[in-house]
Scaffold this active site. Structure first.
Site, PDB file in Angstrom:
ATOM      1  N   LYS A 132       0.846  -1.203   0.000  1.00 57.28           N
ATOM      2  CA  LYS A 132       0.000   0.000   0.000  1.00 57.28           C
ATOM      3  C   LYS A 132       0.879   1.250   0.000  1.00 57.28           C
ATOM      4  O   LYS A 132       1.536   1.572   0.989  1.00 57.28           O
ATOM      5  CB  LYS A 132      -0.906   0.059   1.237  1.00 57.28           C
ATOM      6  CG  LYS A 132      -1.936   1.185   1.087  1.00 57.28           C
ATOM      7  CD  LYS A 132      -2.606   1.601   2.364  1.00 57.28           C
ATOM      8  CE  LYS A 132      -1.988   2.779   3.048  1.00 57.28           C
ATOM      9  NZ  LYS A 132      -1.986   4.036   2.293  1.00 57.28           N
ATOM     10  N   GLU A 142       9.743   0.801  10.744  1.00 58.78           N
ATOM     11  CA  GLU A 142      10.734   1.876  10.534  1.00 58.78           C
ATOM     12  C   GLU A 142       9.983   3.172  10.783  1.00 58.78           C
ATOM     13  O   GLU A 142       9.118   3.544   9.985  1.00 58.78           O
ATOM     14  CB  GLU A 142      11.259   1.866   9.092  1.00 58.78           C
ATOM     15  CG  GLU A 142      11.837   0.543   8.629  1.00 58.78           C
ATOM     16  CD  GLU A 142      13.191   0.239   9.228  1.00 58.78           C
ATOM     17  OE1 GLU A 142      13.762   1.123   9.897  1.00 58.78           O
ATOM     18  OE2 GLU A 142      13.656  -0.891   9.037  1.00 58.78           O
ATOM     19  N   CYS A 182      12.922  11.022   7.576  1.00 56.87           N
ATOM     20  CA  CYS A 182      12.879  10.446   8.934  1.00 56.87           C
ATOM     21  C   CYS A 182      14.213  10.579   9.644  1.00 56.87           C
ATOM     22  O   CYS A 182      14.256  10.712  10.855  1.00 56.87           O
ATOM     23  CB  CYS A 182      12.454   8.997   8.880  1.00 56.87           C
ATOM     24  SG  CYS A 182      13.494   8.017   7.809  1.00 56.87           S
ATOM     25  N   GLU A 227       9.150  15.473  16.321  1.00 57.02           N
ATOM     26  CA  GLU A 227       9.529  15.376  14.915  1.00 57.02           C
ATOM     27  C   GLU A 227       8.664  16.350  14.119  1.00 57.02           C
ATOM     28  O   GLU A 227       7.448  16.277  14.157  1.00 57.02           O
ATOM     29  CB  GLU A 227       9.293  13.949  14.409  1.00 57.02           C
ATOM     30  CG  GLU A 227       9.714  13.787  12.970  1.00 57.02           C
ATOM     31  CD  GLU A 227       9.511  12.375  12.452  1.00 57.02           C
ATOM     32  OE1 GLU A 227       8.403  11.824  12.644  1.00 57.02           O
ATOM     33  OE2 GLU A 227      10.444  11.837  11.857  1.00 57.02           O
TER      34      GLU A 227
END
Ligand code: NAP
Ligand code: MG
Length: 494
Positions: free
Chosen positions: A190, A266, A301, A397
């Site tokens: 996906k 991850e 990331c 983040e």
């Protein structure tokens, strides 16, 4: 071959992207014919309607994947055959680099230069590297007495799910698909709802290379539809997820609530870039610092957004970074001179701008950037000085171009501040002292530590996070195969 801005625009107009799902060897609409739009965030233009896959479509894809796995034309093929086919995938990606890179640039707002690099070199290299590994990977023979032969063999786990983020769409697809197919698994992938187009085209190229019907399926959709259906599916054996820590948690719950599928995660990060007092603030270091923060507009990331700089060097470092940032060219992602493209969506831009406001409210000093007045969803690279460890912009983040410079008095303080986070994806350290370099590299609780340069390693080295940046699973390197293989002991008595 390189093209001019005008040539890329012409090529982009000539593209005819498909938004259909790729299931069991063919492009197909969603079973209920529903679609959603994917847009170009740099212009707001609607690119194409995309099949909105839901549970029924995921069921269909998983059934095809399971049938193909059980038939064995891929899962039990000779290693040399899988190798040949995946080498063809690499060649086809190289041949179609411009098309794939344009699709990706239009769908994401990423610069064409970055897309060409990722898709022209890294993506095909992944397929090539795992292809070449297929007939060079062996099991083990256990030490036994003469009355037994103990074999430890690796077998493909079965049907693998892969859930992708929007920031590096085709690269993340390759991270998952290349080792999954090399292992002999079937896969149901996906892509992120914002960025399905390059992965949908890749599926057709993979099929064209000779991967049998049903082995690779791509089901575009939303997290709460296609994503959840994959997470909860009773006939998916493993899921490899890249995305936010918050959604990563959901995948662990999905596994617990369904068939205890393996889950590889991850996740996010808030990575430090540490400059110790013996480092030289030269052009190279500044380039690395700027790259660590602003590559892909900070939508990365492993971006190093907490830059912990030895106090005596802060002034010089800040001045040089500001100069470097001034030279960045924002603008049309299809212009090869553009270095920073658009944020992925309007909402994402709003979220990043809220963080910039919170930095100001908390008393950090903005030394450059902060402007959101450009058309599209662009944000100028933004640098804050005097950031302290408890500020929101130092802890959360942001996933946008917002760099925080934090002065530190010693290497011990740098280490303490660097470690004071729930994340552990990446860290960079700059020092000319080898003992300090080794100490920092071993002491930092991160999946990757890069010394005297900003790097995530390459295909040969595993990539993943400590702490809440991931699970034990790794993408890249030989380690990635363990997400898609299981271990069997065969004990032969004589
Ligand atoms: P995200 O919101 O977690 O989305 C990632 C994927 O999960 C998308 O395909 C998304 O579907 C899907 N999803 C969302 N909600 C779901 C749900 N309830 N159930 C099942 N699936 C669901 O993350 P993102 O915004 O795309 O990406 C940014 C994040 O990824 C950042 O935190 C970043 O640090 C992380 N990241 C990590 C790495 C790494 O290797 N460690 C690499 C890149 C990015 P939709 O398409 O509908 O959103
Ligand atoms: Mg898009």
């Amino acid at each position: 071959m390189t093209f001019s801005h005008a040539e890329f625009q012409t090529l982009a107009h000539g593209l005819t992207p498909t938004g259909q799902a790729f299931i069991d060897g063919a492009y197909r609409d969603a079973l209920d014919d529903e679609t959603f739009e994917t847009t170009n965030p740099a212009t707001g233009e609607i690119l194409v309607n995309v099949a909105h896959c839901k549970l029924a479509d995921v069921d269909r894809a998983v059934a095809a994947a399971r049938r193909a796995f059980n038939e064995g034309s891929w899962s039990r093929a000779e290693p040399e055959h899988r190798k040949d086919v995946l080498l063809k995938v690499a060649a086809l990606v190289r041949e179609h680099t411009h098309e794939l890179a344009l699709l990706e640039s239009l769908d994401t707002g990423k610069t064409i230069t970055d897309c060409l690099h990722e898709i022209g070199t890294e993506v095909p290299n992944f397929f090539q590297w795992y292809a070449e590994l297929i007939d060079k990977t062996f099991g083990k023979v256990a030490a036994t007495g003469p009355s037994a032969l103990g074999l430890v063999v690796q077998e493909p786990i079965g049907v693998a799910g892969a859930i992708l983020p929007w920031n590096f769409p085709l690269l993340m697809a390759a991270f998952k698909i290349a080792p999954a197919l090399a292992s002999g698994c079937s896969a149901v992938v996906k892509p992120a709802e914002q960025t399905p187009l390059s992965t949908l085209r890749l599926a057709e190229l993979i099929h064209q290379a000779g991967v049998p019907d049903g082995v690779l399926n791509v089901v575009p959709g939303f997290g709460h539809t296609a994503g959840q259906a994959i997470g909860l599916h009773g006939d998916i054996d493993t899921v490899s997820f890249t995305g936010s820590t918050e959604v990563g948690r959901m995948f662990l719950r999905y596994a617990g609530d369904s068939n205890l599928k393996a889950v590889g995660l991850e996740l996010g990060g808030k990575s430090p870039f540490i400059v110790l007092d013996d480092a030289a603030i030269n052009d190279e270091l500044i380039d690395h610092a700027a790259m660590a923060a602003f590559w892909n507009g900070g939508q990365n990331c492993s971006a190093n957004m907490r830059q912990l700089i030895a106090a005596p060097l802060v002034e010089e470092f800040t001045g040089r970074i500001v100069e470097r940032v001034k030279s960045f060219k924002l603008g049309d992602p299809l212009d090869p001179a553009t270095e920073i493209g658009s944020m992925i969506t309007k909402d994402h831009k709003t979220m990043v701008m809220d963080y910039i406001q919170s930095g100001l409210d908390d008393g950090a000093k903005m030394v450059i950037g902060g402007n959101s007045d450009l058309p599209g969803f662009f944000i100028e690279p933004t640098v804050f000085q005097n950031v302290t460890p408890n500020m929101k912009i130092a802890r959360e983040e942001i996933f946008g171009p917002v760099l925080g410079i934090m002065p530190v008095q010693s290497s011990e303080e740098a280490l303490a501040v660097a470690c004071d986070t729930e994340y552990g994806l990446h860290a960079s350290v700059f020092t000319r002292d080898i003992d300090r370099a080794i100490h920092m590299a071993r002491a930092l609780p991160c999946g990757t530590v890069s010394v005297n340069g900003y790097s995530e390693g390459d295909i040969k080295t595993p990539f993943g996070g400590y702490k809440q940046s991931g699970s034990l699973a790794r993408d890249m390197g030989i380690e990635a195969l363990s997400q898609y293989m299981q271990t069997k002991t065969i004990w032969i008595c004589s």
